[in-house]
Scaffold this motif. Sequence first.
Motif, short mmCIF file in Angstrom:
data_model
loop_
_atom_site.label_atom_id
_atom_site.label_comp_id
_atom_site.label_asym_id
_atom_site.label_seq_id
_atom_site.Cartn_x
_atom_site.Cartn_y
_atom_site.Cartn_z
N ALA A 214 59.46 71.19 66.14
CA ALA A 214 60.67 70.52 65.64
C ALA A 214 61.63 70.17 66.77
O ALA A 214 62.22 69.09 66.79
CB ALA A 214 61.36 71.40 64.60
N LEU A 215 61.78 71.09 67.75
CA LEU A 215 62.75 70.90 68.81
C LEU A 215 62.24 70.01 69.94
O LEU A 215 63.02 69.27 70.55
CB LEU A 215 63.18 72.26 69.38
CG LEU A 215 63.95 73.18 68.42
CD1 LEU A 215 64.26 74.51 69.10
CD2 LEU A 215 65.23 72.51 67.94
N LEU A 216 60.93 70.11 70.25
CA LEU A 216 60.39 69.42 71.42
C LEU A 216 59.63 68.13 71.09
O LEU A 216 59.39 67.32 72.00
CB LEU A 216 59.46 70.36 72.20
CG LEU A 216 60.11 71.65 72.72
CD1 LEU A 216 59.09 72.50 73.47
CD2 LEU A 216 61.30 71.32 73.62
N VAL A 217 59.23 67.96 69.83
CA VAL A 217 58.47 66.76 69.46
C VAL A 217 59.25 65.90 68.48
O VAL A 217 59.51 64.71 68.72
CB VAL A 217 57.10 67.15 68.86
CG1 VAL A 217 56.33 65.88 68.45
CG2 VAL A 217 56.28 67.96 69.85
N ILE A 218 59.65 66.49 67.36
CA ILE A 218 60.27 65.71 66.29
C ILE A 218 61.69 65.30 66.65
O ILE A 218 62.08 64.14 66.48
CB ILE A 218 60.24 66.49 64.96
CG1 ILE A 218 58.80 66.78 64.55
CG2 ILE A 218 60.96 65.72 63.87
CD1 ILE A 218 58.68 67.63 63.30
N LEU A 219 62.49 66.26 67.16
CA LEU A 219 63.89 65.95 67.46
C LEU A 219 64.05 64.84 68.50
O LEU A 219 64.82 63.90 68.28
CB LEU A 219 64.61 67.22 67.91
CG LEU A 219 66.10 67.05 68.25
CD1 LEU A 219 66.87 66.53 67.06
CD2 LEU A 219 66.68 68.37 68.74
N PRO A 220 63.35 64.87 69.65
CA PRO A 220 63.50 63.75 70.59
C PRO A 220 63.06 62.42 70.01
O PRO A 220 63.66 61.38 70.32
CB PRO A 220 62.62 64.17 71.77
CG PRO A 220 62.51 65.66 71.67
CD PRO A 220 62.50 65.96 70.21
N ALA A 221 62.00 62.44 69.19
CA ALA A 221 61.52 61.18 68.62
C ALA A 221 62.49 60.62 67.58
O ALA A 221 62.66 59.40 67.47
CB ALA A 221 60.15 61.39 67.99
N ALA A 222 63.12 61.51 66.81
CA ALA A 222 64.02 61.06 65.74
C ALA A 222 65.47 60.94 66.20
O ALA A 222 66.32 60.48 65.41
CB ALA A 222 63.94 62.03 64.56
N ALA A 223 65.77 61.33 67.43
CA ALA A 223 67.16 61.35 67.91
C ALA A 223 67.87 60.00 67.79
O ALA A 223 69.02 59.95 67.35
CB ALA A 223 67.21 61.87 69.34
N PRO A 224 67.25 58.86 68.17
CA PRO A 224 67.97 57.58 68.03
C PRO A 224 68.37 57.28 66.59
O PRO A 224 69.48 56.80 66.33
CB PRO A 224 66.96 56.55 68.56
CG PRO A 224 66.08 57.33 69.48
CD PRO A 224 65.95 58.68 68.87
N THR A 225 67.47 57.57 65.64
CA THR A 225 67.79 57.32 64.24
C THR A 225 68.87 58.28 63.74
O THR A 225 69.75 57.89 62.97
CB THR A 225 66.53 57.48 63.37
OG1 THR A 225 65.48 56.68 63.92
CG2 THR A 225 66.79 57.03 61.95
N ILE A 226 68.81 59.54 64.19
CA ILE A 226 69.85 60.51 63.80
C ILE A 226 71.20 60.06 64.34
O ILE A 226 72.22 60.11 63.63
CB ILE A 226 69.48 61.91 64.32
CG1 ILE A 226 68.20 62.40 63.64
CG2 ILE A 226 70.62 62.88 64.07
CD1 ILE A 226 67.68 63.71 64.20
N LEU A 227 71.24 59.61 65.60
CA LEU A 227 72.51 59.15 66.17
C LEU A 227 73.02 57.91 65.46
O LEU A 227 74.24 57.72 65.33
CB LEU A 227 72.32 58.86 67.66
CG LEU A 227 72.75 59.95 68.65
CD1 LEU A 227 74.25 60.20 68.56
CD2 LEU A 227 72.00 61.24 68.42
N THR A 228 72.11 57.06 64.97
CA THR A 228 72.55 55.90 64.19
C THR A 228 73.26 56.35 62.92
O THR A 228 74.32 55.82 62.56
CB THR A 228 71.35 55.02 63.82
OG1 THR A 228 70.72 54.55 65.02
CG2 THR A 228 71.78 53.84 62.98
N GLY A 229 72.70 57.35 62.23
CA GLY A 229 73.36 57.88 61.05
C GLY A 229 74.70 58.50 61.37
O GLY A 229 75.68 58.33 60.63
#
Length: 298
Positions: A214-229
């Motif tokens: 979750a911290l090393l694979v999913i979070l970096p990949a989803a970070a741009p979308t999370i920041l958009t929200g």
Amino acid sequence: MSPFKSLGFRAGVLSVLMLVVLLAVWRTATLPDAPAPAPAKTLSAEQIEYLKMMGKDPGAPAPAEAGGSTRSGGFPTPLQTATAAWQHLRDPFYDKGPNDKGIGIQLAYSLARVGLGFGLACLVAIPLGFVIGMSPLLRRAFDPFIQVLKPISPLAWMPLALYTIKDSSISGIFVIFICSIWPMLVNTAFGVASVKREWLNVSATLEVNPLRRALLVILPAAAPTILTGMRISMGIAWLVIVAAEMLVGGTGIGYFVWNEWNNLSLTSVIFAVLVIGVVGMLLDLAFGRLQKAVTYVE
């Protein structure tokens, strides 16, 4: 000069020209109209005598004609607004009582409420969005509730918050929380669900534990979308806090606008509106920089 710098320079020049045109239109719209010539009117001897008995000058123009009307109906000019802005900015942190505080203090109260409500929304929306995004079952189960609650106007929650919490300041923070949570929740769930299957398969092959995945694979990949929200949520939060402070009063930039309107100070109202816009732009730029920093460009 590189093409990017050249484009930025031209955009800056165009923005300045647009500002000049806007100020020119504003100034033209607030120019006073020329007083209309008084129509020729012959008074009879009886009317002249009556006016003299009432203490009036028969040759004086009518009150409506004497002053001349303004085209704007008293709307402030750019120079008047700039003068009021300088008065407020000259001492932004003065405190002369509950209803007389500087613009800096009012702005600090609003930013504090927005920061607290937005932070609480982050603590709830991002972890819950992770869980929803990683589970198709939970995504389908939560979707009806999200779709029902998301379109409700944040101000519709204010009466319930005031009734249950019975504190106007905390109620404003609750409104920020409830309006900020949905864009972050939806975007986090979407970003987590959109992570490439290949990356997840590689992490499963390497037997990476769920927390590290979750911290090393999913979070970096989803970070741009999370920041958009988060960026959308911050814009909504700053929009809502102004309206909420108008309703609950006390302190804040929204209360400042309402108080100045009650004082019939349109110049201060216009200045506060400009301050609200500039602060909103700076908040959006900050999240835009964060979003650009975490976006991977191939």
